[in-house]
Design a protein around this motif. Structure first.
Motif, PDB file in Angstrom:
ATOM      1  N   ILE A   1       0.875  -1.347  -0.042  1.00  0.00           N
ATOM      2  CA  ILE A   1       0.028   0.177   0.004  1.00  0.00           C
ATOM      3  C   ILE A   1       0.940   1.342  -0.112  1.00  0.00           C
ATOM      4  CG2 ILE A   1      -0.101   0.028   2.446  1.00  0.00           C
ATOM      5  CD1 ILE A   1      -3.106   1.316   2.129  1.00  0.00           C
TER       6      ILE A   1
ATOM      7  N   TYR B   1       0.567   4.794   0.992  1.00  0.00           N
ATOM      8  CA  TYR B   1      -0.007   5.546   2.237  1.00  0.00           C
ATOM      9  C   TYR B   1       0.538   6.892   2.803  1.00  0.00           C
ATOM     10  CZ  TYR B   1      -3.548   6.246   6.112  1.00  0.00           C
ATOM     11  OH  TYR B   1      -4.366   6.916   6.911  1.00  0.00           O
TER      12      TYR B   1
ATOM     13  N   PHE C   1      -3.108   0.525  -3.657  1.00  0.00           N
ATOM     14  CA  PHE C   1      -2.612  -0.684  -3.025  1.00  0.00           C
ATOM     15  C   PHE C   1      -2.921  -1.761  -3.851  1.00  0.00           C
ATOM     16  CE2 PHE C   1      -7.395   0.152  -1.915  1.00  0.00           C
ATOM     17  CZ  PHE C   1      -7.687  -1.169  -1.918  1.00  0.00           C
TER      18      PHE C   1
ATOM     19  N   LEU D   1      -8.122   2.940   7.202  1.00  0.00           N
ATOM     20  CA  LEU D   1      -7.093   3.890   6.857  1.00  0.00           C
ATOM     21  C   LEU D   1      -7.864   5.190   5.987  1.00  0.00           C
ATOM     22  CD1 LEU D   1      -4.517   1.871   5.104  1.00  0.00           C
ATOM     23  CD2 LEU D   1      -4.436   2.767   7.547  1.00  0.00           C
TER      24      LEU D   1
ATOM     25  N   ARG E   1      -6.641   5.122  -6.101  1.00  0.00           N
ATOM     26  CA  ARG E   1      -7.708   6.331  -5.815  1.00  0.00           C
ATOM     27  C   ARG E   1      -7.998   7.132  -6.660  1.00  0.00           C
ATOM     28  NH1 ARG E   1      -7.474  10.925  -3.185  1.00  0.00           N
ATOM     29  NH2 ARG E   1      -5.115  10.709  -2.659  1.00  0.00           N
TER      30      ARG E   1
ATOM     31  N   THR F   1      -4.714   7.393   0.965  1.00  0.00           N
ATOM     32  CA  THR F   1      -4.499   6.212   0.356  1.00  0.00           C
ATOM     33  C   THR F   1      -4.541   6.365  -1.160  1.00  0.00           C
ATOM     34  OG1 THR F   1      -5.761   4.965   2.117  1.00  0.00           O
ATOM     35  CG2 THR F   1      -5.090   3.483   0.331  1.00  0.00           C
TER      36      THR F   1
ATOM     37  N   THR G   1      -8.849   7.757   3.537  1.00  0.00           N
ATOM     38  CA  THR G   1      -9.234   7.488   2.183  1.00  0.00           C
ATOM     39  C   THR G   1      -8.457   8.418   1.406  1.00  0.00           C
ATOM     40  OG1 THR G   1     -11.258   6.449   2.225  1.00  0.00           O
ATOM     41  CG2 THR G   1     -10.824   7.346   0.211  1.00  0.00           C
TER      42      THR G   1
END
Length: 250
Positions: free
Chosen positions: A87, A89, A129, A121, A138, A126, A123
């Protein structure tokens, strides 16, 4: 800055070099086909993770609240077991993080560091992932390039000249059975094709062929030849059509 205190000068040098390796390797997001299981890389990542521990930016989210247990099924993508993935992040990249993906609320769920306590987490922090051999990105709300695209995570099935995206979703469905309310999770995936910088939502066979315009006859023949039916497997039909369309244009 991170300082490692060690009485053995040789080990100190090794640790320092490993941290340098971590800084380098975390600069790029690791896709599913990237070899990340080399002993040197694993040693460096494990050393870094053990040192920074709960102070990592990853463990910054909100408490995850479970749903009403009377709802049949589950809100997660493919598994209810925390499963390792990678991921990006809050500006950092994290590997082999055990997670769930709640596709009802569109949230990535992990445990707090060394605790059996689930958090969602944030959004907005992020970026992307990989999880169960799927790559999720995203995306911001987009109404300028064809169909309205809502904000959230999209599963990128294919990317060439054509891109195939899926918005994975489950919705809670209500039925009345014997004068009682029955609630269950139902899949409600939405498929999109991005072609010539425009998105088109694919809801049926007609919209699929329409997306490929001047090559729709060839695409139709290809699906018929390979006995791929949109009605029984829309995901396969869309994916194979996009790949074939790119071959025709190459």
């Amino acid at each position: 800055y991170l300082m490692i205190v060690c009485n053995n000068p040789g080990l100190s040098v090794i640790a320092f070099c490993c941290l340098l390796s971590v800084n380098y390797c975390t600069a790029q997001f690791v896709e599913k086909d990237t070899p990340v299981n080399s002993p040197d890389l694993n040693f460096a990542v494990n050393l870094y993770s053990a040192t920074i521990g709960e102070n990592a930016h990853l463990y910054n989210g909100r408490e995850y609240f479970t749903y009403d247990k009377r709802i049949r099924g589950n809100p997660f993508f493919e598994t209810t077991t925390l499963t390792a993935g990678n991921i990006s992040y809050d500006g950092g990249d994290y590997y082999n993080i055990h997670m769930l993906y709640d596709i009802t609320s569109d949230e990535v769920v992990i445990n707090l560091y060394n605790q059996n306590f689930k958090i969602s987490l944030l959004t907005e922090k992020t970026e992307k992932f990989t999880f169960l051999n799927h790559s999720f990105y995203r995306m911001a709300k987009d109404s300028l390039h064809g169909v309205l695209l809502s904000a959230g995570f999209y599963d990128q099935l294919y990317r060439g000249n054509t891109t195939v995206l899926v918005k994975r979703r489950k919705v809670v469905s209500e039925k009345i059975i014997y004068n009682a309310n029955d609630f269950s999770y139902q899949n409600d995936d939405h498929f999109y094709i991005k072609l010539d910088n425009k998105y088109a939502e694919i809801t049926n066979k007609a919209s699929l062929f329409k997306a490929f315009r001047n090559k729709k006859r060839e695409v139709r023949k290809y699906l018929k030849k390979h006995r791929i039916k949109f009605k029984t497997d829309p995901e396969k039909a869309i994916l194979q059509s996009a790949k074939y369309y790119d071959q025709l244009r190459s």
